[in-house]
Design a protein around this motif. Structure first.
Motif, PDB file in Angstrom:
ATOM      1  N   LEU A 148       0.831  -1.205   0.000  1.00 45.29           N
ATOM      2  CA  LEU A 148       0.000   0.000   0.000  1.00 45.29           C
ATOM      3  C   LEU A 148       0.868   1.259   0.000  1.00 45.29           C
ATOM      4  CD1 LEU A 148      -2.810  -0.967   2.545  1.00 45.29           C
ATOM      5  CD2 LEU A 148      -2.988  -0.828   0.052  1.00 45.29           C
ATOM      6  N   ALA A 149       1.937   1.242   0.800  1.00 44.74           N
ATOM      7  CA  ALA A 149       2.830   2.399   0.841  1.00 44.74           C
ATOM      8  C   ALA A 149       3.510   2.608  -0.509  1.00 44.74           C
ATOM      9  CB  ALA A 149       3.868   2.210   1.945  1.00 44.74           C
ATOM     10  N   MET A 150       3.881   1.511  -1.176  1.00 44.50           N
ATOM     11  CA  MET A 150       4.528   1.642  -2.480  1.00 44.50           C
ATOM     12  C   MET A 150       3.573   2.238  -3.512  1.00 44.50           C
ATOM     13  SD  MET A 150       4.726  -0.011  -5.665  1.00 44.50           S
ATOM     14  CE  MET A 150       4.178  -1.683  -5.350  1.00 44.50           C
ATOM     15  N   TYR A 151       2.309   1.817  -3.528  1.00 45.98           N
ATOM     16  CA  TYR A 151       1.351   2.395  -4.471  1.00 45.98           C
ATOM     17  C   TYR A 151       1.076   3.860  -4.152  1.00 45.98           C
ATOM     18  CZ  TYR A 151       0.214  -1.776  -7.104  1.00 45.98           C
ATOM     19  OH  TYR A 151       0.278  -2.841  -7.951  1.00 45.98           O
ATOM     20  N   ALA A 152       1.124   4.189  -2.852  1.00 46.85           N
ATOM     21  CA  ALA A 152       0.982   5.606  -2.499  1.00 46.85           C
ATOM     22  C   ALA A 152       2.142   6.410  -3.061  1.00 46.85           C
ATOM     23  CB  ALA A 152       0.908   5.746  -0.977  1.00 46.85           C
ATOM     24  N   ALA A 153       3.350   5.843  -3.031  1.00 43.74           N
ATOM     25  CA  ALA A 153       4.512   6.532  -3.606  1.00 43.74           C
ATOM     26  C   ALA A 153       4.327   6.728  -5.103  1.00 43.74           C
ATOM     27  CB  ALA A 153       5.776   5.728  -3.323  1.00 43.74           C
ATOM     28  N   LYS A 154       3.782   5.757  -5.791  1.00 45.71           N
ATOM     29  CA  LYS A 154       3.554   5.894  -7.232  1.00 45.71           C
ATOM     30  C   LYS A 154       2.502   6.963  -7.511  1.00 45.71           C
ATOM     31  CE  LYS A 154       4.929   1.356  -9.005  1.00 45.71           C
ATOM     32  NZ  LYS A 154       5.935   1.903  -9.929  1.00 45.71           N
ATOM     33  N   ASN A 155       1.468   6.993  -6.693  1.00 45.85           N
ATOM     34  CA  ASN A 155       0.411   7.982  -6.908  1.00 45.85           C
ATOM     35  C   ASN A 155       0.887   9.404  -6.635  1.00 45.85           C
ATOM     36  OD1 ASN A 155      -1.409   5.965  -7.590  1.00 45.85           O
ATOM     37  ND2 ASN A 155      -2.130   5.704  -5.478  1.00 45.85           N
ATOM     38  N   GLN A 156       1.947   9.511  -5.831  1.00 45.17           N
ATOM     39  CA  GLN A 156       2.475  10.845  -5.524  1.00 45.17           C
ATOM     40  C   GLN A 156       3.480  11.325  -6.569  1.00 45.17           C
ATOM     41  OE1 GLN A 156       4.048  10.960  -1.529  1.00 45.17           O
ATOM     42  NE2 GLN A 156       2.167  10.122  -0.632  1.00 45.17           N
ATOM     43  N   GLY A 157       3.672  10.561  -7.609  1.00 46.89           N
ATOM     44  CA  GLY A 157       4.546  11.034  -8.672  1.00 46.89           C
ATOM     45  C   GLY A 157       5.706  10.121  -8.976  1.00 46.89           C
ATOM     46  N   ARG A 158       5.776   8.960  -8.359  1.00 45.62           N
ATOM     47  CA  ARG A 158       6.821   7.959  -8.583  1.00 45.62           C
ATOM     48  C   ARG A 158       8.181   8.482  -8.127  1.00 45.62           C
ATOM     49  NH1 ARG A 158       5.274   4.905 -14.280  1.00 45.62           N
ATOM     50  NH2 ARG A 158       3.065   4.581 -13.790  1.00 45.62           N
ATOM     51  N   GLY A 159       9.114   7.534  -8.034  1.00 47.63           N
ATOM     52  CA  GLY A 159      10.449   7.897  -7.590  1.00 47.63           C
ATOM     53  C   GLY A 159      10.471   8.424  -6.176  1.00 47.63           C
ATOM     54  N   ARG A 160       9.541   7.953  -5.346  1.00 50.14           N
ATOM     55  CA  ARG A 160       9.431   8.443  -3.977  1.00 50.14           C
ATOM     56  C   ARG A 160       9.499   7.283  -2.993  1.00 50.14           C
ATOM     57  NH1 ARG A 160       7.490  13.717  -3.819  1.00 50.14           N
ATOM     58  NH2 ARG A 160       6.810  14.496  -5.856  1.00 50.14           N
ATOM     59  N   CYS A 161       9.703   7.629  -1.733  1.00 48.33           N
ATOM     60  CA  CYS A 161       9.745   6.645  -0.644  1.00 48.33           C
ATOM     61  C   CYS A 161       8.707   7.064   0.390  1.00 48.33           C
ATOM     62  CB  CYS A 161      11.141   6.593  -0.025  1.00 48.33           C
ATOM     63  SG  CYS A 161      11.304   5.383   1.313  1.00 48.33           S
ATOM     64  N   VAL A 162       7.724   6.188   0.638  1.00 52.39           N
ATOM     65  CA  VAL A 162       6.607   6.515   1.517  1.00 52.39           C
ATOM     66  C   VAL A 162       6.488   5.434   2.580  1.00 52.39           C
ATOM     67  CG1 VAL A 162       4.120   6.873   1.652  1.00 52.39           C
ATOM     68  CG2 VAL A 162       5.415   7.728  -0.327  1.00 52.39           C
ATOM     69  N   GLU A 163       6.254   5.872   3.815  1.00 50.63           N
ATOM     70  CA  GLU A 163       6.055   4.931   4.919  1.00 50.63           C
ATOM     71  C   GLU A 163       4.569   4.720   5.156  1.00 50.63           C
ATOM     72  OE1 GLU A 163       7.338   4.303   9.628  1.00 50.63           O
ATOM     73  OE2 GLU A 163       8.128   5.965   8.457  1.00 50.63           O
ATOM     74  N   PHE A 164       4.218   3.506   5.495  1.00 48.05           N
ATOM     75  CA  PHE A 164       2.824   3.149   5.702  1.00 48.05           C
ATOM     76  C   PHE A 164       2.254   3.868   6.916  1.00 48.05           C
ATOM     77  CE2 PHE A 164      -0.204   0.532   8.056  1.00 48.05           C
ATOM     78  CZ  PHE A 164      -1.182   0.337   7.103  1.00 48.05           C
ATOM     79  N   ASP A 165       0.970   4.321   6.766  1.00 51.21           N
ATOM     80  CA  ASP A 165       0.199   4.785   7.913  1.00 51.21           C
ATOM     81  C   ASP A 165      -1.226   4.274   7.763  1.00 51.21           C
ATOM     82  OD1 ASP A 165      -1.355   6.592   6.296  1.00 51.21           O
ATOM     83  OD2 ASP A 165       0.329   7.990   6.350  1.00 51.21           O
ATOM     84  N   GLN A 166      -2.010   4.418   8.819  1.00 45.41           N
ATOM     85  CA  GLN A 166      -3.333   3.827   8.857  1.00 45.41           C
ATOM     86  C   GLN A 166      -4.283   4.418   7.823  1.00 45.41           C
ATOM     87  OE1 GLN A 166      -4.155   1.155  10.481  1.00 45.41           O
ATOM     88  NE2 GLN A 166      -2.106   1.030  11.401  1.00 45.41           N
ATOM     89  N   SER A 167      -4.023   5.661   7.388  1.00 41.92           N
ATOM     90  CA  SER A 167      -4.897   6.272   6.389  1.00 41.92           C
ATOM     91  C   SER A 167      -4.839   5.510   5.070  1.00 41.92           C
ATOM     92  CB  SER A 167      -4.504   7.739   6.162  1.00 41.92           C
ATOM     93  OG  SER A 167      -3.175   7.813   5.664  1.00 41.92           O
TER      94      SER A 167
END
Length: 903
Positions: free
Chosen positions: A619-638
């Motif tokens: 889920l965190a990886m898909y959030a990184a892609k949705n934010q423009g790719r090439g990003r690193c995102v940590e999982f949260d409950q949202s």
């Protein structure tokens, strides 16, 4: 006290042999003393004492024999038990007869030099006792099935019987001739009966062998009687000088023989194996030959001394010789037959031995025998192929070397085989070959130390090196990725579960890495370049981790990293460092590539599983892609909440068609410069009963991700065709000339998609040339099934439009390889019209390319009149956008089509 009471009778019985020997010795001394005159011939008191001693001895032996009968009852069957009981009665009656005869032997006043007559009571006891002995022999069952040659047994019995009868007859006639007929006749009858009983016992022994009575017991019974008869015949001549009947001396001899037979029978029942081992077995019977020898000796003595009536001995000799010749001829015939069978058996044995040797010599397995000291006493030739050492070297002391790491394990594995005879064990270890390499052998050992021929441990060794390597390869392939050598999803999940169970959950972090735009590299440069890139990425991830961390390839361009013992403040730093490693230029198959990755990070929590942790990282990886790719995102409950909303949205979308929650609106496509209606583009809208209006930007990606886009697209196609046909019926020439329907890449690769289009046209009645299918560049970039579907629709007469041209895999080659009719220029290019000559140059060139290739070029997203005028000046004749009309419902399209055209 009870134990002492039980043992006392046994101790008395053990003294019986000594008592019997003493009685026999006393009888012999008495005969010698009476014959030499040392003792007066009238010593009736001493004779009576000797008779009573014989009676006591016979009685005790009878009791001992009866005890033997009781012990053999259950072990050998009722016939054997009855036989021993009859023997006990026989001995008791014979002992009583001897006592009576010895006590009264001189009471009848017989003159010197004459044999005293046997008292009638003693005579009757003798006869009844001997008849019981014959009955005892008769009740023994004869195991005819065990006799190897019945004719030889019958001939042996005939030889023994004939020799004995003639000898006893001759002795009796000589005795009658020398001493008179009064008492000698009775004595002769008694001797004949004793001899007959001996013959019965000997014959039974020859017939039965060792069953059902013990063989030694039968020999003792028969031998004692025959000896008694012979001794009685010899001592009868001394009776006139001794004054004692022969049976008084002979009875102890028979009693000792019977007593020893009973003892032997009890020992045989107590330990049958030991008794059989102590029994001497002969391959033939010596009794017939012994009888002939004794008979011929008697005939020779009679001839030399010219005894009267010796002619009958000569006749008997001829008869016995004839019987012996017949017996030998029979034996020779039987031997020839046995030799033939033996030769046949030897041929079979040689053939089996030859087959066995061939099997052992050519077998890939190695058979060995090891003695109790660990020395190898035999090893098959297969050892030379297996370990490159010869059997001779092994037997001379060359030891087979086991790998040091496997010695203790092999010893423990094979230890159970030493537990006892027949025990087996299985082991596996590496053995060194002569060239220094190691081969893995599987050893199966069986304990044959109790076998008198083998006397060792038999081991069978098999080379399982290749099988083990193949098995290890299969196990490795089942748990590792073939391309990169990293762990696969299965093994990675197992490692992650173990880490979560043993480590601090907060210190365990899942990092999911997904390469951005990897499909473009595969599509443009080929799969060989893509594989090389994946291998390079795997190496960078592996080299950039700590020893306790684990990296795996989950599939495609997706990698997972399990970080262990991580401080919470460091997990994002480690993930960004991994991203930095991946962003370094990569050279793959001669191509210099720049790689970007979207990374999702999920920290462990108490009680979480590997599957759940991986889901959170995803889920965190898909959030990184949705934010423009090439990003690193940590999982949260949202993110979890958003995922649940998407799942719920997909569930609602799956029933939206059945609930009539979906509807179509139509975007007009007009001609320039005046804006007349040329066609429409069908667009789907969703009015959710709870959420209200749901934008296509929200539910179309959900439909594509879940596969619902196939059913949704088919519904849109069918509804659009129905509406187009209705406009043709209602508006006639004013109806929209074309109706365009968007088709996703997922729909194009469905094998039956052309059939779905054809069915929609047939069901609605819409002409095929009135339908336009809009596809994207990405959908047909790879060709394959999508291109096949496009060609199939062209064959139906349906027009094909290339939508959003310039935003995807923009390639002029597509315009040549894909059979399209309409080129739709994306809104991003239209927005630049009138702003700069450079932007206008691009959109102008697109129009010129389309015109040159005889394509209809449509400008999308026209929002102002200035844009419409300038596009017309640049050569565009078709456009759509909010400047002309927003998406309209079907009834509103009819009004738009019928409105007056501006001048």
């Amino acid at each position: 006290m009870a134990e002492h009471g039980r043992r006392s009778p046994d101790r008395l019985v053990r003294l019986l042999p000594a008592v019997a020997v003493g009685v026999v010795g006393l009888a012999i001394l008495l005969y010698v003393a009476r014959a030499t005159g040392v003792v007066d011939r009238g010593g009736n008191l001493l004779a009576g004492l000797l008779s009573m001693t014989n009676w006591t001895l016979g009685t005790v032996v009878a009791v001992d024999t009866a005890r033997a009968a009781g012990r053999t009852g259950t072990a050998s069957g009722p016939g054997v038990r009855r036989s021993w009981l009859l023997l006990a009665w026989s001995m008791g009656l014979t002992a009583a007869g001897a006592a009576v005869g010895g006590a009264t032997g001189r009471s009848d006043g017989a003159a010197d030099g004459q044999v005293s007559s046997v008292p009638m009571a003693a005579f009757v006891l003798y006869i009844v006792g001997l008849l019981m002995f014959v009955a005892a022999m008769a009740v023994l069952p004869v195991p005819w099935h065990q006799l190897r040659n019945r004719r030889t047994v019958v001939l042996d019995l005939a030889v023994v019987g004939c020799a004995t009868v003639v000898m006893m007859w001759y002795l009796a006639t000589q005795l009658l001739h020398a001493t008179g007929r009064s008492g000698a006749l009775e004595l002769t009858l008694i001797l004949g009966c004793v001899t007959g009983c001996g013959l019965v016992a000997v014959g039974k022994l020859m017939i039965t062998g060792a069953e059902p009575l013990d063989q030694v017991s039968m020999r003792l019974l028969g031998g004692s009687l025959v000896m008694s008869a012979m001794a009685a015949g010899g001592l009868a001549a001394l009776t006139p000088w001794t004054g004692l009947t022969p049976e008084t001396v002979v009875l102890p001899v028979s009693a000792v023989g019977w007593m020893l037979a009973a003892r032997r029978q009890r020992v045989a029942l107590a330990d049958p194996d030991a008794a059989a081992a102590r029994t001497r077995r002969r391959p033939f019977s010596v009794v017939p030959y012994a009888a002939v020898v004794l008979f011929n000796l008697l005939a020779l003595v009679a001839e030399m001394r010219d005894l009267p009536r010796h002619e009958m001995l000569l006749v008997g000799s001829v008869v016995l010789t004839t019987l012996i010749i017949v017996r030998q001829i029979t034996a020779f015939h039987d031997n020839a037959r046995l030799v033939g069978r033996l030769d046949e058996s030897l041929r079979d044995v040689r053939a089996q031995e030859h087959r066995f040797r061939a099997l052992v010599r050519n077998s890939t397995d190695v058979v060995s025998i090891t003695d109790s000291t660990g020395r190898i006493t035999y090893i098959s030739p297969g050892i030379e192929k297996m370990l490159q050492i010869t059997p001779e070297q092994v037997l001379e002391g060359c030891r087979m070397v086991v790998h040091p790491d496997d010695r203790e394990a092999l010893a423990e594995q094979l230890a159970p085989s030493y537990a006892g005879p027949g025990a087996t064990a299985h082991g596996e270890a590496r053995f060194r070959r002569a060239d220094g390499t190691w081969r893995r052998l599987e050893v199966h050992s069986t304990n044959f130390f109790n076998d008198p021929v083998i006397k060792g441990m038999v081991s069978n060794a098999r080379d399982v090196t290749e099988a083990r390597r193949y098995r290890d390869d299969l196990a490795y392939q089942a748990t590792h990725d073939d391309l990169t050598g990293l762990l696969n999803r299965t093994l990675f999940a197992s490692v992650a579960d173990e880490a979560l169970a043993t480590d601090e959950p907060a210190g365990t972090v899942m990092v999911l890495v997904d390469l951005d735009d990897f499909k473009l590299i595969n599509d443009r440069l080929g799969h060989a370049v893509g594989d090389a890139l994946l291998r390079d990425v795997a190496t960078r991830l592996r080299d950039g981790l700590r020893p306790q961390d684990t990296v795996a390839r989950l599939g495609g361009d997706e990698f997972a990293v399990l970080l262990r013992d991580v401080v919470p403040d460091e997990r994002m730093e480690i993930a960004r460092r991994l991203m930095g490693e991946l962003e370094q230029p990569v050279t793959a198959k001669g191509y210099d590539l720049l790689v970007r990755a979207s990374v999702g990070v999920a920290p462990g929590t108490p009680g979480i599983t590997a599957a759940e942790l991986l889901r959170r990282a995803d889920l965190a990886m898909y959030a990184a892609k949705n934010q423009g790719r090439g990003r690193c995102v940590e999982f949260d409950q949202s993110m979890d909440q958003a995922a649940q909303e998407h799942a719920q949205l997909a569930a609602d979308l799956s029933v939206a068609i059945d609930r009539n929650e979906l509807a179509l609106v139509y975007q007009p496509i007009v001609t320039l410069p005046h804006g007349e209606l040329s066609g429409v583009e069908a667009l789907v809208r969703w009015q959710h009963p709870v959420r209200g209006f749901v934008s296509p930007v929200e539910f179309i990606p959900v439909a594509e991700r879940t596969g619902l886009i196939t059913a949704l697209g088919a519904w849109v196609l069918y509804e659009a065709c129905q509406q187009g046909a209705a406009w043709l019926r209602e508006l006639g020439p004013a109806a929209p000339g074309r109706i365009s329907v968007n088709v996703s890449a997922r729909q194009l690769i469905e094998p039956d998609f052309p059939t779905v289009v054809e069915a929609a046209l047939l069901a609605s009645g819409l002409p095929a040339e009135k339908l336009t299918v809009e596809i994207t560049e990405t959908a047909v970039f790879d060709g394959g099934p999508a291109l096949v579907a496009v060609n199939a629709m062209k064959d139906l007469g349906v027009r094909v439009a290339l939508d959003d041209f310039g935003t995807g895999h923009s390639s002029l080659g597509l315009l040549r390889t894909v059979p399209i009719d309409v080129l739709k220029v994306d809104k991003s290019f239209v927005d630049g019209v009138g702003q700069s000559p450079e932007q206008e140059a691009i959109i102008t060139s697109l129009s010129q390319i389309g015109s040159a290739m005889r394509l209809v070029v449509v400008a999308e997203g026209v929002e102002t009149g200035a844009q419409a005028d300038r596009l017309y000046e640049l050569g565009y004749r078709y456009a759509q956008g909010y400047h002309f009309a927003r998406p309209l419902k079907a009834p509103e399209i009819a009004g738009f089509a019928l409105k007056p055209s501006p001048v």
